[in-house]
Design a protein around this motif. Structure first.
Motif, mmCIF file in Angstrom:
data_model
loop_
_atom_site.group_PDB
_atom_site.id
_atom_site.type_symbol
_atom_site.label_atom_id
_atom_site.label_comp_id
_atom_site.label_asym_id
_atom_site.label_seq_id
_atom_site.Cartn_x
_atom_site.Cartn_y
_atom_site.Cartn_z
ATOM 1 N N GLY A 145 92.236 16.163 19.254
ATOM 2 C CA GLY A 145 92.761 14.902 18.711
ATOM 3 C C GLY A 145 94.175 15.059 18.182
ATOM 4 O O GLY A 145 95.071 14.273 18.510
ATOM 5 N N ASP A 146 94.382 16.120 17.364
ATOM 6 C CA ASP A 146 95.703 16.343 16.764
ATOM 7 C C ASP A 146 96.750 16.639 17.834
ATOM 8 O O ASP A 146 97.875 16.148 17.790
ATOM 9 N N LEU A 147 96.334 17.484 18.790
ATOM 10 C CA LEU A 147 97.260 17.920 19.833
ATOM 11 C C LEU A 147 97.708 16.748 20.699
ATOM 12 O O LEU A 147 98.908 16.549 20.926
ATOM 13 N N VAL A 148 96.739 15.963 21.144
ATOM 14 C CA VAL A 148 97.072 14.833 22.012
ATOM 15 C C VAL A 148 97.902 13.801 21.237
ATOM 16 O O VAL A 148 98.855 13.229 21.763
ATOM 17 N N ALA A 149 97.566 13.600 19.964
ATOM 18 C CA ALA A 149 98.348 12.665 19.140
ATOM 19 C C ALA A 149 99.793 13.136 19.039
ATOM 20 O O ALA A 149 100.738 12.342 19.149
ATOM 21 N N MET A 150 99.976 14.453 18.865
ATOM 22 C CA MET A 150 101.332 14.991 18.762
ATOM 23 C C MET A 150 102.082 14.811 20.085
ATOM 24 O O MET A 150 103.248 14.399 20.102
ATOM 25 N N GLN A 151 101.410 15.098 21.199
ATOM 26 C CA GLN A 151 102.058 14.927 22.505
ATOM 27 C C GLN A 151 102.511 13.475 22.688
ATOM 28 O O GLN A 151 103.614 13.206 23.159
ATOM 29 N N VAL A 152 101.626 12.547 22.317
ATOM 30 C CA VAL A 152 101.944 11.121 22.481
ATOM 31 C C VAL A 152 103.117 10.746 21.578
ATOM 32 O O VAL A 152 104.068 10.081 22.002
ATOM 33 N N LYS A 153 103.065 11.200 20.321
ATOM 34 C CA LYS A 153 104.124 10.813 19.375
ATOM 35 C C LYS A 153 105.485 11.348 19.809
ATOM 36 O O LYS A 153 106.489 10.643 19.716
ATOM 37 N N GLU A 186 81.913 9.820 27.857
ATOM 38 C CA GLU A 186 81.970 9.658 26.398
ATOM 39 C C GLU A 186 83.129 10.470 25.804
ATOM 40 O O GLU A 186 83.875 9.966 24.955
ATOM 41 N N ASP A 187 83.274 11.725 26.242
ATOM 42 C CA ASP A 187 84.367 12.557 25.720
ATOM 43 C C ASP A 187 85.727 11.970 26.100
ATOM 44 O O ASP A 187 86.669 11.962 25.291
ATOM 45 N N ALA A 188 85.835 11.500 27.342
ATOM 46 C CA ALA A 188 87.107 10.915 27.786
ATOM 47 C C ALA A 188 87.401 9.647 26.985
ATOM 48 O O ALA A 188 88.539 9.416 26.565
ATOM 49 N N GLN A 189 86.367 8.857 26.745
ATOM 50 C CA GLN A 189 86.539 7.626 25.961
ATOM 51 C C GLN A 189 87.024 7.940 24.540
ATOM 52 O O GLN A 189 87.913 7.271 24.017
ATOM 53 N N ALA A 194 91.315 7.386 20.853
ATOM 54 C CA ALA A 194 92.170 7.999 19.820
ATOM 55 C C ALA A 194 93.646 7.787 20.167
ATOM 56 O O ALA A 194 94.471 7.533 19.281
ATOM 57 N N ILE A 195 93.978 7.881 21.452
ATOM 58 C CA ILE A 195 95.370 7.642 21.872
ATOM 59 C C ILE A 195 95.757 6.203 21.536
ATOM 60 O O ILE A 195 96.846 5.930 21.023
ATOM 61 N N ARG A 196 94.831 5.271 21.771
ATOM 62 C CA ARG A 196 95.144 3.870 21.466
ATOM 63 C C ARG A 196 95.358 3.688 19.956
ATOM 64 O O ARG A 196 96.219 2.919 19.531
ATOM 65 N N ASN A 197 94.587 4.405 19.154
ATOM 66 C CA ASN A 197 94.800 4.321 17.700
ATOM 67 C C ASN A 197 96.170 4.863 17.299
ATOM 68 O O ASN A 197 96.813 4.329 16.394
ATOM 69 N N VAL A 198 96.598 5.943 17.975
ATOM 70 C CA VAL A 198 97.936 6.474 17.703
ATOM 71 C C VAL A 198 98.987 5.405 18.042
ATOM 72 O O VAL A 198 99.940 5.180 17.282
#
Ligand code: PGA
Length: 257
Positions: A145-153, A186-189, A194-198
């Motif tokens: 979660g943290d990693l993907v959020a950082m990549q997106v940001k 489920e995992d992909a969702q 989480a990306i949408r929340n970011v």
């Protein structure tokens, strides 16, 4: 998917496969199998640079879009082996994949270069597909979660809400790419949501709700329907299975739900 809020996009990533001489037969078979798809999704094939002219010509009379798999962040000049935004748009390229994990792993691309490439793309009419995703080790460490959020940001640093209307994000867990190990729906969702929340934090809910988020990583004709049934998965970025028109067509048709 939620077609009321955002576009469904099924994108093939041919990677370093296929020849220009094979494109016409691929197109003939594909379009026969997906009549009327434009009413439920956008379909795209992202091809090697040298195949772009043949693909643009073959798909010209169809609703299938054509994209590149990479581009330079620089406008022009002494960058041997690179291809610019202007060169891609000059021939009619409509989409471009940015920051695929294979580019990150083998060619040293970083979140920062992804951000630069995205900014360059958004000076044009091309639609960028920005890839993010964790490695197996990162998943096992519990930092997905943290990693993907950082990549997106970092990828979206300096990009406005208005510009986000033209940006597509692809969540591609690295461990699922080309391995046959698909993330469970489920995992992909969980990660796509989480990306949408970011995005909602970075911009606002309306902007976040309008961004198409694709899943990629061993999506195929067997598992596409289940993955696409998830509310925050708005399509797929498909490697191996996009090389066979019949399998790719089945995935396009699976998006009609
Ligand atoms: P795959 O590749 O479908 O072969 O796993 C997906 C991708 O790399 O975009």
């Amino acid at each position: 998917m939620n077609r009321e809020l955002r576009k469904t996009i099924i994108a093939g990533n041919w990677k370093m496969n296929m020849l220009s001489s094979e494109v016409q037969a691929y197109k003939d078979e594909l379009v026969k199998l997906v009549p009327g798809f434009k009413t439920w999704c956008d379909a795209v094939v992202c091809v090697p640079f040298v195949i772009l002219p043949a693909a643009l010509q073959a798909f010209d009379s169809t609703d299938v879009g054509v994209g590149a798999q990479n581009l330079s962040q620089f406008e022009s000049g002494a960058y041997t082996g690179e291809v610019s935004v202007a060169q891609l748009t000059d021939i009619g390229t409509e989409y471009v994949i940015i920051g695929h994990s294979e580019r990150r792993e083998y060619y040293g691309e970083t979140d920062e270069s992804v951000n630069e490439k995205l900014k360059a793309t958004l000076t044009s009419s091309m639609c960028p597909i920005v890839c993010v995703g964790e490695t197996l080790q990162q998943r096992e460490t519990g930092v997905t979660g943290d990693l993907v959020a950082m990549q997106v940001k970092i990828a979206l640093n300096g990009i406005s809400a208005e510009q986000m209307k033209n940006v597509v994000i692809a969540y591609e867990p690295v461990w699922a790419i080309g391995t046959g190990m698909t993330a469970t729906p489920e995992d992909a969702q969980v990660v796509c949501s989480a990306i949408r929340n970011v995005l909602a934090d970075l911009y606002d809910k309306k902007t976040a709700d309008a961004v198409s988020i694709l899943y990629g990583g061993s999506m195929n004709d067997k598992n596409a329907q289940e993955l696409l049934a998830q509310p925050d998965i708005d399509g797929g970025l498909i490697g191996g299975a996009s090389l066979k028109p019949a399998a790719f067509a089945t995935i396009i048709n699976a998006a009609n739900q």
